[in-house]
Design a protein around this motif. Sequence first.
Motif, PDB file in Angstrom:
ATOM      1  N   ILE A 169      -6.890   2.803  -2.352  1.00 34.36           N
ATOM      2  CA  ILE A 169      -5.618   2.069  -2.232  1.00 34.36           C
ATOM      3  C   ILE A 169      -5.520   1.398  -0.865  1.00 34.36           C
ATOM      4  O   ILE A 169      -5.155   0.219  -0.750  1.00 34.36           O
ATOM      5  N   LEU A 170      -5.841   2.134   0.182  1.00 38.47           N
ATOM      6  CA  LEU A 170      -5.736   1.572   1.532  1.00 38.47           C
ATOM      7  C   LEU A 170      -6.739   0.440   1.757  1.00 38.47           C
ATOM      8  O   LEU A 170      -6.414  -0.579   2.362  1.00 38.47           O
ATOM      9  N   THR A 171      -7.943   0.603   1.248  1.00 37.43           N
ATOM     10  CA  THR A 171      -8.950  -0.451   1.395  1.00 37.43           C
ATOM     11  C   THR A 171      -8.548  -1.700   0.615  1.00 37.43           C
ATOM     12  O   THR A 171      -8.714  -2.818   1.106  1.00 37.43           O
ATOM     13  N   ARG A 172      -8.017  -1.514  -0.564  1.00 35.58           N
ATOM     14  CA  ARG A 172      -7.577  -2.636  -1.394  1.00 35.58           C
ATOM     15  C   ARG A 172      -6.435  -3.410  -0.730  1.00 35.58           C
ATOM     16  O   ARG A 172      -6.298  -4.611  -0.926  1.00 35.58           O
ATOM     17  N   ASN A 173      -5.639  -2.712   0.072  1.00 33.60           N
ATOM     18  CA  ASN A 173      -4.503  -3.351   0.734  1.00 33.60           C
ATOM     19  C   ASN A 173      -4.819  -3.726   2.186  1.00 33.60           C
ATOM     20  O   ASN A 173      -3.941  -3.773   3.039  1.00 33.60           O
ATOM     21  N   LEU A 174      -6.089  -3.993   2.472  1.00 35.38           N
ATOM     22  CA  LEU A 174      -6.571  -4.574   3.732  1.00 35.38           C
ATOM     23  C   LEU A 174      -6.341  -3.691   4.959  1.00 35.38           C
ATOM     24  O   LEU A 174      -5.872  -4.158   6.001  1.00 35.38           O
ATOM     25  N   ALA A 175      -6.700  -2.418   4.868  1.00 34.24           N
ATOM     26  CA  ALA A 175      -6.649  -1.549   6.039  1.00 34.24           C
ATOM     27  C   ALA A 175      -7.709  -2.004   7.032  1.00 34.24           C
ATOM     28  O   ALA A 175      -8.824  -2.357   6.650  1.00 34.24           O
ATOM     29  N   GLY A 202       0.817  -1.214   0.000  1.00 33.96           N
ATOM     30  CA  GLY A 202       0.000   0.000   0.000  1.00 33.96           C
ATOM     31  C   GLY A 202       0.846   1.258   0.000  1.00 33.96           C
ATOM     32  O   GLY A 202       0.549   2.211  -0.721  1.00 33.96           O
ATOM     33  N   ILE A 203       1.909   1.265   0.794  1.00 39.52           N
ATOM     34  CA  ILE A 203       2.798   2.433   0.834  1.00 39.52           C
ATOM     35  C   ILE A 203       3.466   2.641  -0.524  1.00 39.52           C
ATOM     36  O   ILE A 203       3.551   3.758  -1.028  1.00 39.52           O
ATOM     37  N   ILE A 204       3.919   1.555  -1.130  1.00 41.34           N
ATOM     38  CA  ILE A 204       4.563   1.654  -2.450  1.00 41.34           C
ATOM     39  C   ILE A 204       3.570   2.173  -3.490  1.00 41.34           C
ATOM     40  O   ILE A 204       3.901   3.044  -4.300  1.00 41.34           O
ATOM     41  N   GLU A 205       2.334   1.678  -3.443  1.00 36.91           N
ATOM     42  CA  GLU A 205       1.325   2.130  -4.405  1.00 36.91           C
ATOM     43  C   GLU A 205       0.985   3.603  -4.202  1.00 36.91           C
ATOM     44  O   GLU A 205       0.771   4.337  -5.171  1.00 36.91           O
ATOM     45  N   LEU A 206       0.938   4.052  -2.955  1.00 35.83           N
ATOM     46  CA  LEU A 206       0.699   5.469  -2.685  1.00 35.83           C
ATOM     47  C   LEU A 206       1.833   6.333  -3.239  1.00 35.83           C
ATOM     48  O   LEU A 206       1.591   7.377  -3.854  1.00 35.83           O
ATOM     49  N   GLN A 207       3.074   5.873  -3.045  1.00 33.94           N
ATOM     50  CA  GLN A 207       4.220   6.633  -3.546  1.00 33.94           C
ATOM     51  C   GLN A 207       4.243   6.667  -5.066  1.00 33.94           C
ATOM     52  O   GLN A 207       4.627   7.667  -5.664  1.00 33.94           O
TER      53      GLN A 207
END
Length: 157
Positions: free
Chosen positions: A140-146, A16-21
């Motif tokens: 993005i965060l929801t997709r990465n299981l927040a 998720g962090i990588i996708e945000l960046q």
Amino acid sequence: MQIFATFEHTKYLELGIIELQENGITDIFAVPLKKVNVRASIIDSLNHSDGRSFLDKGFALAVVLSTILASKGFELEWGPIYWGLIGAASGIIIGLVIEIILYKWKNKKKQIKLVRNEKHGEVILIINCQLKDEKLISDILTRNLALGLAKVINSKE
């Protein structure tokens, strides 16, 4: 605005962090939370209960042993009252020792299991962003299981 998210410490957090960046969101702050070991208490208070009672078996054994020893006390030297009290005290002590041994044995099994699974604490992710990026970041965060999301909108925006 700020977006807060909680994650388990897994690879999805990193993804998720990588996708945000990759999407141009660079003002990201991650705070790992340390796991807290909860210690069990012998007597639960009115305000705090851990769901585990150390005295239940002790009280049950106290009733049984005090009844048996009080009835046998009619034949013994000290009498039924003293032998009933001795039975009650020894029942509470024996029950407490059994509960403590069982508690330590179960916790040792849990610790072995945790070492195998290498469970970490949770991580809080704080993201400073513009209001227009909110939908993208939430997706993005929801997709990465927040585990949870919250947003705080500054009064200047």
